[in-house]
Scaffold this motif. Sequence first.
Motif, PDB file in Angstrom:
ATOM      1  N   ASP A 103      44.483   1.102   7.105  1.00 11.28           N
ATOM      2  CA  ASP A 103      44.935  -0.723   6.406  1.00 11.28           C
ATOM      3  C   ASP A 103      44.265  -2.273   7.256  1.00 11.28           C
ATOM      4  O   ASP A 103      44.552  -3.120   7.020  1.00 11.28           O
ATOM      5  N   ALA A 104      45.179  -1.456   9.031  1.00 12.00           N
ATOM      6  CA  ALA A 104      45.135  -2.176   9.461  1.00 12.00           C
ATOM      7  C   ALA A 104      43.403  -2.932   9.832  1.00 12.00           C
ATOM      8  O   ALA A 104      43.256  -3.946  10.308  1.00 12.00           O
ATOM      9  N   MET A 105      42.824  -2.047   9.913  1.00 12.83           N
ATOM     10  CA  MET A 105      41.369  -2.269  10.095  1.00 12.83           C
ATOM     11  C   MET A 105      40.763  -2.343   9.117  1.00 12.83           C
ATOM     12  O   MET A 105      39.623  -3.689   9.789  1.00 12.83           O
ATOM     13  N   ARG A 106      41.033  -2.623   8.151  1.00 11.16           N
ATOM     14  CA  ARG A 106      40.488  -3.158   6.618  1.00 11.16           C
ATOM     15  C   ARG A 106      41.072  -4.932   7.049  1.00 11.16           C
ATOM     16  O   ARG A 106      39.787  -6.178   7.199  1.00 11.16           O
ATOM     17  N   ASP A 107      42.130  -5.244   7.420  1.00 11.12           N
ATOM     18  CA  ASP A 107      42.656  -6.542   7.865  1.00 11.12           C
ATOM     19  C   ASP A 107      41.847  -6.910   8.725  1.00 11.12           C
ATOM     20  O   ASP A 107      41.485  -8.137   8.651  1.00 11.12           O
ATOM     21  N   PHE A 108      41.526  -6.321   9.527  1.00  7.84           N
ATOM     22  CA  PHE A 108      41.170  -7.378  10.544  1.00  7.84           C
ATOM     23  C   PHE A 108      39.605  -7.142  10.779  1.00  7.84           C
ATOM     24  O   PHE A 108      39.233  -8.394  11.179  1.00  7.84           O
ATOM     25  N   CYS A 109      39.007  -6.614   9.736  1.00  8.78           N
ATOM     26  CA  CYS A 109      37.330  -7.155   9.034  1.00  8.78           C
ATOM     27  C   CYS A 109      37.639  -7.721   8.714  1.00  8.78           C
ATOM     28  O   CYS A 109      36.163  -8.471   8.568  1.00  8.78           O
ATOM     29  N   GLN A 110      38.605  -7.923   7.408  1.00  7.64           N
ATOM     30  CA  GLN A 110      38.466  -9.142   6.632  1.00  7.64           C
ATOM     31  C   GLN A 110      39.139 -10.456   7.351  1.00  7.64           C
ATOM     32  O   GLN A 110      38.606 -12.006   6.510  1.00  7.64           O
ATOM     33  N   GLU A 111      39.167 -10.764   8.382  1.00  7.92           N
ATOM     34  CA  GLU A 111      39.612 -11.866   9.483  1.00  7.92           C
ATOM     35  C   GLU A 111      38.635 -12.243   9.984  1.00  7.92           C
ATOM     36  O   GLU A 111      38.614 -12.879  10.683  1.00  7.92           O
ATOM     37  N   CYS A 112      37.797 -10.660   9.954  1.00  8.40           N
ATOM     38  CA  CYS A 112      35.888 -11.686  10.656  1.00  8.40           C
ATOM     39  C   CYS A 112      34.902 -11.155  10.071  1.00  8.40           C
ATOM     40  O   CYS A 112      34.094 -10.101   9.980  1.00  8.40           O
ATOM     41  N   PRO A 113      34.711 -11.758   9.300  1.00  2.55           N
ATOM     42  CA  PRO A 113      33.751 -11.551   8.350  1.00  2.55           C
ATOM     43  C   PRO A 113      32.719 -11.594   8.875  1.00  2.55           C
ATOM     44  O   PRO A 113      31.146 -11.431   8.404  1.00  2.55           O
ATOM     45  N   GLU A 114      32.333 -12.748  10.227  1.00  2.18           N
ATOM     46  CA  GLU A 114      31.037 -13.048  10.669  1.00  2.18           C
ATOM     47  C   GLU A 114      30.806 -11.575  11.347  1.00  2.18           C
ATOM     48  O   GLU A 114      29.321 -11.383  11.747  1.00  2.18           O
ATOM     49  N   SER A 115      31.276 -11.284  11.206  1.00  6.80           N
ATOM     50  CA  SER A 115      30.403  -9.021  11.653  1.00  6.80           C
ATOM     51  C   SER A 115      30.375  -8.476  10.976  1.00  6.80           C
ATOM     52  O   SER A 115      29.811  -7.436  11.175  1.00  6.80           O
ATOM     53  N   SER A 116      30.278  -9.007  10.012  1.00  8.36           N
ATOM     54  CA  SER A 116      30.173  -7.410   8.238  1.00  8.36           C
ATOM     55  C   SER A 116      28.690  -7.431   8.593  1.00  8.36           C
ATOM     56  O   SER A 116      28.028  -8.357   8.646  1.00  8.36           O
ATOM     57  N   PHE A 117      28.316  -6.752   8.187  1.00  7.75           N
ATOM     58  CA  PHE A 117      26.447  -6.035   8.226  1.00  7.75           C
ATOM     59  C   PHE A 117      26.564  -4.641   7.565  1.00  7.75           C
ATOM     60  O   PHE A 117      27.424  -4.498   6.650  1.00  7.75           O
ATOM     61  N   ASN A 118      24.985  -4.380   7.080  1.00  7.31           N
ATOM     62  CA  ASN A 118      24.803  -3.358   6.451  1.00  7.31           C
ATOM     63  C   ASN A 118      25.066  -3.627   5.396  1.00  7.31           C
ATOM     64  O   ASN A 118      26.200  -2.571   4.554  1.00  7.31           O
ATOM     65  N   ASP A 119      25.210  -4.764   4.273  1.00 11.61           N
ATOM     66  CA  ASP A 119      25.649  -5.649   2.947  1.00 11.61           C
ATOM     67  C   ASP A 119      27.237  -4.980   2.982  1.00 11.61           C
ATOM     68  O   ASP A 119      27.594  -5.175   2.099  1.00 11.61           O
ATOM     69  N   GLY A 120      27.808  -6.223   3.823  1.00  6.23           N
ATOM     70  CA  GLY A 120      28.432  -5.459   3.301  1.00  6.23           C
ATOM     71  C   GLY A 120      29.872  -4.314   4.547  1.00  6.23           C
ATOM     72  O   GLY A 120      30.945  -4.026   4.337  1.00  6.23           O
ATOM     73  N   PHE A 121      28.889  -3.262   4.581  1.00  4.04           N
ATOM     74  CA  PHE A 121      29.783  -1.745   4.472  1.00  4.04           C
ATOM     75  C   PHE A 121      30.014  -0.928   5.856  1.00  4.04           C
ATOM     76  O   PHE A 121      30.984  -0.776   5.726  1.00  4.04           O
TER      77      PHE A 121
END
Length: 317
Positions: free
Chosen positions: A85-103
């Motif tokens: 859950d902490a990992m998911r929340d952290f990733c949602q706060e950093c949308p610029e880090s997303s790749f592979n179609d958000g996966f």
Amino acid sequence: MELTFQTAAPTERLYSARQSMQIEGQTGCIGHLRADMGEDGKGFFKTWKGHRENLSTEEFQQEFESVLNALVGDEQYGGFLKSRDAMRDFCQECPESSFNDGFAFGFRADTAQYAYLIRLQPYKGEENLFIYCYRRDWLDSHMKQAEKGIRFITPHYEEKFRIADGDSVRIRCQDGRVLDRVCRYIDDCHVEVGTGWDNLYHICQFAEMMERNGNSVIPLRNSLPLICYGKVPEKRAIVMFERGFDGYRSASYVTKGRTSQKLVDELNSEMGVSKAQAAAMLAGATQGWATPAADPKNYDEQGRPIKPRNQDRGDAR
């Protein structure tokens, strides 16, 4: 231990996955750790795979343990390894880090001697964490060389085009098959085309093989969108371009008082396509994907061609 932590650049994300032996050797890849958070999302089940045992020194092992502890318990790094859950929340706060179609989400942590390329996948049923460990100086040196791009040439060493490390090419075979292959930079004269034990080529060897087999090669640049809208002089209607395909197909839209170009700009903007990208797609579909005009870096923000710096000097007299 001084640790810097930031979102991984697109070029750095390439190194948050397993590399070939050639690239691992040049980048000083020590090994990688992968882990998942378990059924309840609160565990930490990890596995280590070494790649270069001679680089896995006691100093490195001690530092890596400290890095893991910092990523778990130090809030200045987000504490994203505490739970899924902490990992998911952290990733949602950093949308610029997303790749592979958000996966996946990519980050980089550095110490004085080592670089850690981190890939997070905060989903149940998936391996949630990958950390690839490198000698920092080796990795940065290789990436600096890779910035020059991968050359594709004729058998006579005439340059046809360049692509960025990690971009793809499309091989059009004489028998009608179409093969898309990801390419990786090795050095100025060697390239990996696709995967497999026999994917390493000297650039002249690859050119000779393509010519001998009657194949043609075009770039599929990641800097271009998969599709976009545009206009061509011979048609009044709006058309659609698809990356890597010649020509275009009609797209039926009602302008509702807008000019067709205005509608084209709006449609492309909604898809996140810039005017430079749209201009390059038009050029690729109508002039050929290997032409310099099919590269968006050769246009300004308004989609106008950028003149070479030394152009017009003779005319100014």
